[in-house]
Design an enzyme around this catalytic site. Structure first.
Site, PDB file in Angstrom:
ATOM      1  N   CYS A  21       0.838  -1.205   0.000  1.00  0.00           N
ATOM      2  CA  CYS A  21       0.000   0.000   0.000  1.00  0.00           C
ATOM      3  C   CYS A  21       0.870   1.252   0.000  1.00  0.00           C
ATOM      4  O   CYS A  21       2.105   1.171   0.013  1.00  0.00           O
ATOM      5  CB  CYS A  21      -0.916   0.015   1.218  1.00  0.00           C
ATOM      6  N   CYS A  24       3.431   1.623   2.756  1.00  0.00           N
ATOM      7  CA  CYS A  24       4.691   0.889   2.541  1.00  0.00           C
ATOM      8  C   CYS A  24       5.664   1.740   1.739  1.00  0.00           C
ATOM      9  O   CYS A  24       6.860   1.803   2.038  1.00  0.00           O
ATOM     10  CB  CYS A  24       4.418  -0.422   1.796  1.00  0.00           C
ATOM     11  N   ASP A 419       9.813  26.216 -33.140  1.00  0.00           N
ATOM     12  CA  ASP A 419      10.905  26.549 -34.046  1.00  0.00           C
ATOM     13  C   ASP A 419      10.367  26.357 -35.467  1.00  0.00           C
ATOM     14  O   ASP A 419       9.392  25.623 -35.666  1.00  0.00           O
ATOM     15  CB  ASP A 419      12.082  25.610 -33.774  1.00  0.00           C
ATOM     16  N   ASP A 633      14.118  21.220 -32.901  1.00  0.00           N
ATOM     17  CA  ASP A 633      14.903  20.033 -33.249  1.00  0.00           C
ATOM     18  C   ASP A 633      16.396  20.274 -33.359  1.00  0.00           C
ATOM     19  O   ASP A 633      17.166  19.327 -33.492  1.00  0.00           O
ATOM     20  CB  ASP A 633      14.406  19.452 -34.576  1.00  0.00           C
ATOM     21  N   ASP A 637      18.219  25.116 -30.580  1.00  0.00           N
ATOM     22  CA  ASP A 637      16.960  25.129 -29.833  1.00  0.00           C
ATOM     23  C   ASP A 637      17.134  24.652 -28.394  1.00  0.00           C
ATOM     24  O   ASP A 637      16.221  24.822 -27.575  1.00  0.00           O
ATOM     25  CB  ASP A 637      15.912  24.233 -30.524  1.00  0.00           C
TER      26      ASP A 637
END
Length: 761
Positions: A21, A24, A419, A633, A637
């Site tokens: 649970c 724990c 971009d 990409d 960037d």
């Protein structure tokens, strides 16, 4: 954390058994956090794993000892270790069936049957101390560690019911004694059944990881370096960078590499989410785990082991599933005091009923019901199961989520800064305009231009040749080609007339400067068209007839918008997310792309340097209440991706961009941005639903049990149902599908737009 410490830090993962649970989880995290040198700990109940970030001086034995001290068993997880055998699952199911078979006779008195008390005692004792032994073992460990867990509640509750029944049988005897053996046995059976269903459902949340692991072939066929005519099959672990792997039709590509020989189509759907096979020819990149189509190909290995794309994908998904979402902190705070609070409520229930004159039997049964219904399993499973299901299905659709925080935050994205080059546009030059002089046949002019450029490897030359092929222009031969420095290229082009006569014309493709120096005749319509195209940021060249000193056509080169870009921006707008354009390109080019995509003019930031992009993102964050995401990409960037609340990297770009981003799109499709936000919203919705039901279940169930309105057997059934329902609700996420693939290949309503190729975006 200082740079020095970060350099010496390491991460270790442990399989933790015995957790039942949320309490724990809190206990294990607390004990691991006390180990000197441990920087952070994340324990996942759904995966039963503990991820520890610690100083390199902290040993695995120290961490295992801390988990053991908390009352649980731990084992270091070794990467690429074989999965656990299935017999454990089979044994658990057998225990559930065995417990159920023995429990059924105990229910006979409830339906008018008769079972002697001593038989009830014998059968109930086997269920209680045989099939229920695991609860006692776990409860003992919790008590020894001065902690509480679900099993402690079950052990106390069922033991009380069993003990009360033994007392009633011995004190009163005879068939009229009120016995509750069936209550204790049913609770144990239902809890074990619930845990089995829960474990079965949890395994389904890890389907994505298992599917990705299954993509790894065990062996590879490589070309013998000493004798290239020979091939040998070797274990995948023995393949080295530079080896040439031979992949036959229908086989999985074993390594990441570059195709050196052969042509084929490759199915990359399980890695990128791309539904259609991708053409591969010499020079193309191949990804390990994809399936070869119809041709035999030879691949030069560029990455092996942990550095392959597939291995990195698996690590990202596992990392995301191991992390905790920020909303989990609420659960952690509650679970830390949950079990002690329930024990106190059970004690108050027992005392309260006794003070109000109820029998010890009634008081004890109500206290037992409180203990049984209050198991906080659902609370501990609410968040991790939703995160596991969400990240898993996203990975299958080509969306990699680096951590749970990015998954949770993405649902609140208010604006996405895109971009331009390589993100919204294709990222390579294309012939975006080809306008001819009055009276000049367009197809013939395109054939002349292609003849001059056919032998060149320049990107602009390739764009001209590709456009001529697409237009099915006739093939003309060129000779005596020569480059004129700073101006262009010229060649003799042989043209075959309709009567079969051959004529050689001196044709050039050059700059406006060369056109002016030649004093060539240029129609006014082409001059004004050239100014318009240059104003949009395009590179303009001219097709010149050197013999007649006249311009035959103008060529405009630029980047083209990706087919799904307009649909992506429109879908984001429909979701209430605004789009912005941040580019290093000139304002004319940026505004042209923005108009074609439907991005507002005031949301365009042009001529921004890499460091300026990060500043623009900071401005957007200051001006907006919601989360700001950056999609890009390139290497330039990376600062902006890191500065944004959430960075979204397009795969195929620079590795540094991917490392700086919280989300990675395995296809360079901007439509996946909307899909990433969609799966985040759905996952967050599931987390909130799960937490709502987990809390409501306890808020309603505990008072009902305390006021004697809930039998222990029904409490056990409700407790088991709550855990299973939470996991099942999370599993509904597995039906989600990205919409990006369905739009692939469709031309956006804005058509093609030009953008500059003279500046880096």
């Amino acid at each position: 954390m200082s740079s020095a410490s970060s350099q010496s830090a390491r991460t270790a993962e442990f399989a933790v058994s015995g957790m039942t649970c949320a309490s724990c989880v809190a206990r294990v995290e607390k004990m691991l956090g006390r180990v000197p040198g441990v920087e952070s700990v994340a324990v996942n109940l759904a995966t039963e794993r503990a991820t520890v970030h610690a100083d390199s001086a902290v040993t695995d034995d120290q961490l295992v000892a801390a988990i053991t001290k908390a009352g649980y068993e731990a084992a270091l997880i070794v990467p690429d270790a074989p999965p656990a055998a299935a017999h454990t699952r089979d044994g658990e199911l057998a225990a559930v069936v065995g417990s159920a078979v023995l429990t059924l006779p105990l229910l006979a008195p409830m339906f008018g049957g008769a079972l002697p008390p001593w038989w009830q005692l014998a059968i109930a004792s086997v269920v209680q101390f045989g099939f229920g032994a695991r609860f006692y073992v776990s409860a003992y460990r919790a008590v020894r560690a001065l902690a509480g867990n679900m099993d402690l509640l079950v052990a106390l509750g069922t033991s009380a019911a069993w003990g009360l029944s033994v007392y009633q049988m011995l004190a009163h005897g005879g068939p009229d004694a009120h016995l509750y053996f069936e209550a204790a046995a049913v609770v144990i059976t239902l809890v074990r059944f619930g845990k089995w269903l829960e474990a079965r459902a949890k395994r389904q949340t890890t389907d994505a990881i298992r599917a990705l692991n299954a993509l790894r072939p065990d062996k590879a066929r490589v070309r013998d370096a000493a004798d290239p005519s020979r091939e040998r099959e070797i274990p995948l672990a023995d393949v080295r960078i530079g080896d040439i792997a031979i992949v036959r039709p229908g086989e999985r590509v074993p390594v990441d590499g570059i195709v050196r020989e052969g042509r084929t189509h490759v199915d990359e759907s399980l890695i990128t989410g791309e539904s259609l096979p991708v053409a591969k020819e010499p020079g193309a990149r191949a990804t390990g785990g994809s399936i070869n189509g119809e041709g035999v190909i030879a691949i030069e290995t560029t990455a092996v082991g942990a550095e392959t794309t597939l291995a990195r994908i698996i690590r990202l998904v596992e990392s995301a599933q191991a992390e905790k979402a920020p909303i989990q902190r609420l659960v952690d705070r509650v679970s830390a005091v949950f079990v002690p609070a329930i024990l106190a409520i059970a004690a108050v229930t027992l005392g309260g009923w006794l003070l109000h004159g109820a029998s010890a039997e009634t008081a004890l049964l109500n206290a037992v019901a409180v203990l049984v219904i209050a198991c906080p399993c659902a609370l501990g499973l609410a968040t991790p199961t939703a995160i596991m299901a969400g990240t898993g299905v996203a990975a299958r659709q080509g969306i990699l989520i680096k951590d749970a925080q990015a998954l949770e935050q993405a649902h609140a994205i208010a604006i996405v800064a895109f971009d331009k080059t390589g993100t919204l546009t294709v990222g390579r030059p294309a012939l975006v305009a080809f306008d001819t002089a009055p009276g000049q046949d367009r197809t013939d002019a395109l054939a002349l231009a292609a003849a001059v450029q056919r032998m060149s490897t320049h990107p602009l030359a390739k764009a001209v040749v590709a456009s001529a092929a697409e237009a099915r222009a006739p093939h003309y031969d060129a000779s005596d080609a020569r480059a004129v420095a700073g101006r262009g290229v010229e060649a003799g082009v042989t043209v075959i007339g309709s009567d079969g006569t051959r004529t050689t014309r001196r044709i050039a493709i050059g700059s406006s400067r060369w056109l002016s120096e030649l004093g060539a005749d240029v129609p006014h319509t082409l001059t004004s068209r050239a100014r318009e195209l240059e104003g949009q940021g395009n590179t303009v060249s001219w097709l010149i007839d050197l013999d007649g000193a006249r311009a035959l056509a103008l060529l405009a080169f630029g980047d083209t918008i990706k087919p799904t870009a307009r649909a992506a921006v429109d879908r984001l707008a429909a979701m209430g997310v605004r789009s912005a354009l941040v580019t290093g390109d000139n304002a004319g080019s940026a505004q042209a792309v923005a108009r074609a995509l439907g991005i507002a003019p005031d949301a365009v930031y042009a001529e921004t340097l890499p460091t300026d992009k990060a500043s623009v993102v900071a401005q957007l964050k200051a001006a907006n209440d919601g989360i700001v995401a950056m999609a890009g990409d390139g290497i330039n960037d990376a600062p902006a991706l890191a500065a944004a609340d959430i960075g979204i990297a397009m795969a195929g770009g620079a590795d540094v961009a991917i490392e700086a981003a919280g989300l990675t799109l395995m296809r360079g499709d901007p439509a996946l941005v909307a899909d990433a936000i969609d799966i985040s919203r759905r996952t967050y919705r599931k987390i909130r639903q799960n937490l709502f039901w987990a809390f409501i279940y306890n808020l309603i169930g505990i008072p009902l049990a305390a006021f004697g309105m809930l039998d222990p057997m029904f409490a056990g059934a409700a407790m088991a149902f709550s855990s299973v329902s939470v996991v099942t609700n999370a599993l509904l996420l597995r039906t989600w599908r990205a919409q990006a693939g369905s739009a692939a290949g469709a031309e956006p309503s804005g058509g093609r737009a030009a953008s500059s190729i003279t500046r880096a975006a």
